[in-house]
Design a protein around this motif. Structure first.
Motif, PDB file in Angstrom:
ATOM      1  N   ASP A   1       0.877  -1.171   0.000  1.00  0.00           N
ATOM      2  CA  ASP A   1       0.000   0.000   0.000  1.00  0.00           C
ATOM      3  C   ASP A   1       0.909   1.213   0.000  1.00  0.00           C
ATOM      4  O   ASP A   1       2.127   1.106   0.131  1.00  0.00           O
ATOM      5  N   TRP A   2       0.358   2.390  -0.104  1.00  0.00           N
ATOM      6  CA  TRP A   2       1.139   3.593  -0.367  1.00  0.00           C
ATOM      7  C   TRP A   2       0.760   4.706   0.588  1.00  0.00           C
ATOM      8  O   TRP A   2      -0.211   4.613   1.327  1.00  0.00           O
ATOM      9  N   CYS A   3       1.512   5.782   0.541  1.00  0.00           N
ATOM     10  CA  CYS A   3       1.286   6.877   1.465  1.00  0.00           C
ATOM     11  C   CYS A   3       0.008   7.657   1.136  1.00  0.00           C
ATOM     12  O   CYS A   3      -0.571   8.286   2.017  1.00  0.00           O
ATOM     13  N   GLU A   4      -0.442   7.614  -0.098  1.00  0.00           N
ATOM     14  CA  GLU A   4      -1.675   8.317  -0.449  1.00  0.00           C
ATOM     15  C   GLU A   4      -2.867   7.673   0.256  1.00  0.00           C
ATOM     16  O   GLU A   4      -3.032   6.449   0.224  1.00  0.00           O
ATOM     17  N   ALA A   5      -3.698   8.489   0.899  1.00  0.00           N
ATOM     18  CA  ALA A   5      -4.868   7.981   1.621  1.00  0.00           C
ATOM     19  C   ALA A   5      -5.835   7.310   0.654  1.00  0.00           C
ATOM     20  O   ALA A   5      -6.084   7.818  -0.442  1.00  0.00           O
ATOM     21  N   ASN A   6      -6.387   6.159   1.081  1.00  0.00           N
ATOM     22  CA  ASN A   6      -7.243   5.377   0.200  1.00  0.00           C
ATOM     23  C   ASN A   6      -8.675   5.906   0.173  1.00  0.00           C
ATOM     24  O   ASN A   6      -9.240   6.277   1.201  1.00  0.00           O
ATOM     25  N   TYR A   7      -9.258   5.923  -1.030  1.00  0.00           N
ATOM     26  CA  TYR A   7     -10.658   6.314  -1.261  1.00  0.00           C
ATOM     27  C   TYR A   7     -10.977   7.687  -0.673  1.00  0.00           C
ATOM     28  O   TYR A   7     -12.079   7.933  -0.206  1.00  0.00           O
ATOM     29  N   GLN A   8     -10.009   8.579  -0.710  1.00  0.00           N
ATOM     30  CA  GLN A   8     -10.211   9.903  -0.128  1.00  0.00           C
ATOM     31  C   GLN A   8     -11.137  10.767  -0.978  1.00  0.00           C
ATOM     32  O   GLN A   8     -11.902  11.578  -0.452  1.00  0.00           O
ATOM     33  N   PHE A   9     -11.070  10.587  -2.290  1.00  0.00           N
ATOM     34  CA  PHE A   9     -11.835  11.449  -3.188  1.00  0.00           C
ATOM     35  C   PHE A   9     -12.849  10.697  -4.044  1.00  0.00           C
ATOM     36  O   PHE A   9     -13.677  11.327  -4.692  1.00  0.00           O
ATOM     37  N   SER A  10     -12.766   9.387  -4.059  1.00  0.00           N
ATOM     38  CA  SER A  10     -13.677   8.603  -4.895  1.00  0.00           C
ATOM     39  C   SER A  10     -13.934   7.248  -4.262  1.00  0.00           C
ATOM     40  O   SER A  10     -13.003   6.601  -3.761  1.00  0.00           O
ATOM     41  N   TYR A  11     -15.182   6.828  -4.289  1.00  0.00           N
ATOM     42  CA  TYR A  11     -15.549   5.509  -3.781  1.00  0.00           C
ATOM     43  C   TYR A  11     -15.023   4.408  -4.690  1.00  0.00           C
ATOM     44  O   TYR A  11     -14.866   3.263  -4.262  1.00  0.00           O
ATOM     45  N   TYR A  12     -14.701   4.752  -5.944  1.00  0.00           N
ATOM     46  CA  TYR A  12     -14.306   3.755  -6.935  1.00  0.00           C
ATOM     47  C   TYR A  12     -12.806   3.741  -7.235  1.00  0.00           C
ATOM     48  O   TYR A  12     -12.315   2.815  -7.870  1.00  0.00           O
ATOM     49  N   ILE A  13     -12.077   4.758  -6.810  1.00  0.00           N
ATOM     50  CA  ILE A  13     -10.633   4.843  -7.058  1.00  0.00           C
ATOM     51  C   ILE A  13      -9.920   4.907  -5.717  1.00  0.00           C
ATOM     52  O   ILE A  13     -10.058   5.888  -4.978  1.00  0.00           O
ATOM     53  N   ALA A  14      -9.153   3.876  -5.397  1.00  0.00           N
ATOM     54  CA  ALA A  14      -8.491   3.825  -4.090  1.00  0.00           C
ATOM     55  C   ALA A  14      -7.479   4.951  -3.936  1.00  0.00           C
ATOM     56  O   ALA A  14      -7.458   5.651  -2.920  1.00  0.00           O
ATOM     57  N   GLU A  15      -6.614   5.122  -4.934  1.00  0.00           N
ATOM     58  CA  GLU A  15      -5.572   6.146  -4.869  1.00  0.00           C
ATOM     59  C   GLU A  15      -5.651   7.000  -6.134  1.00  0.00           C
ATOM     60  O   GLU A  15      -5.175   6.599  -7.202  1.00  0.00           O
ATOM     61  N   LEU A  16      -6.225   8.156  -5.993  1.00  0.00           N
ATOM     62  CA  LEU A  16      -6.545   8.972  -7.164  1.00  0.00           C
ATOM     63  C   LEU A  16      -5.285   9.457  -7.883  1.00  0.00           C
ATOM     64  O   LEU A  16      -5.147   9.296  -9.097  1.00  0.00           O
ATOM     65  N   ALA A  17      -4.371  10.097  -7.159  1.00  0.00           N
ATOM     66  CA  ALA A  17      -3.161  10.646  -7.787  1.00  0.00           C
ATOM     67  C   ALA A  17      -2.273   9.532  -8.334  1.00  0.00           C
ATOM     68  O   ALA A  17      -1.751   9.632  -9.451  1.00  0.00           O
TER      69      ALA A  17
END
Length: 297
Positions: free
Chosen positions: A26-42
């Motif tokens: 997993d990565w430092c970007e917070a999961n599902y922060q901006f989309s219910y369908y995209i775990a890591e947007l950036a």
């Protein structure tokens, strides 16, 4: 592309469409922060840069009539970007393999191709070309089995990827150094006359015009530097995730997207890979003018 952030890192998971998370990373970007369908947007959408560069490479090699193995390289490059998008969007193990395995296929293809120095980078009628193709396929099959079934350690994958990547750059530099520097006496109007495909040649029989050599050196050197910058940003993201996360919250979005180190890793390595494989394509200089061979001019 793969990182080393522990899946159990606190505060990284919220519910989303693809839950439960099955990837080993997993990565430092917070999961599902901006989309219910995209775990890591950036981390997902940064792969679009890679995909665009890859298809640009495919179109260029196809239009310029370069040997098929160069088009295959850029197609594999596109596959890496697509797999990485799927991985970061879902954090599923199957998508992780769709990212990591094509990375190995890509660099192994580039590495084995650089040992095929017959005119036009060889054809399937050439025994050496067939032997190298068999070796490449066998290695890819064995690695897929060893990584997906036997030893699912991301460090294993990263070491193999790094070795092939380094080997490809070293081999490219060696070929460039050993090839003849002077212009081919058969050159007319800036176009090289292809050597007979039936006549074997050695590395020293390869003629690389000075202008092409300069572009090759730029591509290989700048490509490696771009990888190094991406690697540094990747590790800042890994090692200082807590500090980076706090800084993101202080900056706020959308500005905080610029602090997503793993997304920058995608951009830097995408550009670096594009330059390296462009540099590799210069090895097929026979029958092509210097200007037609370069998509970076």
């Amino acid at each position: 592309m793969a990182s080393l952030v522990d899946l159990a890192a606190p505060g990284m998971h919220t519910d989303g469409f693809w839950d439960p998370i099955t990837s080993t990373l997993d990565w430092c970007e917070a999961n599902y922060q901006f989309s219910y369908y995209i775990a890591e947007l950036a981390n997902s959408f940064s792969n679009l840069f890679t995909i665009v560069l890859a298809f640009f490479g495919v179109v260029h090699t196809w239009r310029q009539g370069l040997p098929l193995n160069h088009t295959v390289s850029f197609l594999l490059f596109a596959l890496v970007g697509i797999g990485s998008f799927a991985f970061h969007a879902s954090l599923l193990y199957s998508a992780q393999l769709a990212d990591e395995l094509p990375m190995i296929y890509l660099v192994s293809h580039g590495f084995f191709s650089l040992f095929d120095t017959n005119p036009g980078f060889g054809t399937l009628n050439d025994p050496k070309t067939r032997l190298l193709l068999v070796a490449e396929v066998l290695f890819d099959v064995l690695f897929t089995w060893s990584y997906a079934v036997v030893y699912r350690n991301p460090v294993y994958h990263q070491v193999v990827f790094g070795l092939f990547d380094t080997g490809m750059v070293v081999r490219g530099m060696y070929l460039m150094r050993q090839a003849k520097t002077e212009e081919d006496p058969k050159e007319k109007d800036g176009r090289l006359t292809a050597t007979s495909a039936a006549t074997p040649r050695t590395v020293r029989d390869v003629v690389i015009p000075r202008s092409v050599r300069k572009d090759m050196r730029y591509c290989l050197t700048a490509g490696v530097m771009s990888f190094m910058v991406g690697f540094a940003l990747w590790n800042v993201d890994n090692v200082f995730c807590g500090n980076v996360t706090a800084l993101k919250r202080a900056v706020g979005w959308p500005g905080a997207f610029l602090l997503e180190g793993h997304a920058w890793w995608h951009v830097c390595t995408g550009y670096g890979a594009f330059l390296v494989f462009t540099g590799v394509s210069y090895m097929s200089v026979d029958g092509h003018s210097a200007s037609r061979t370069s998509p970076v001019n």
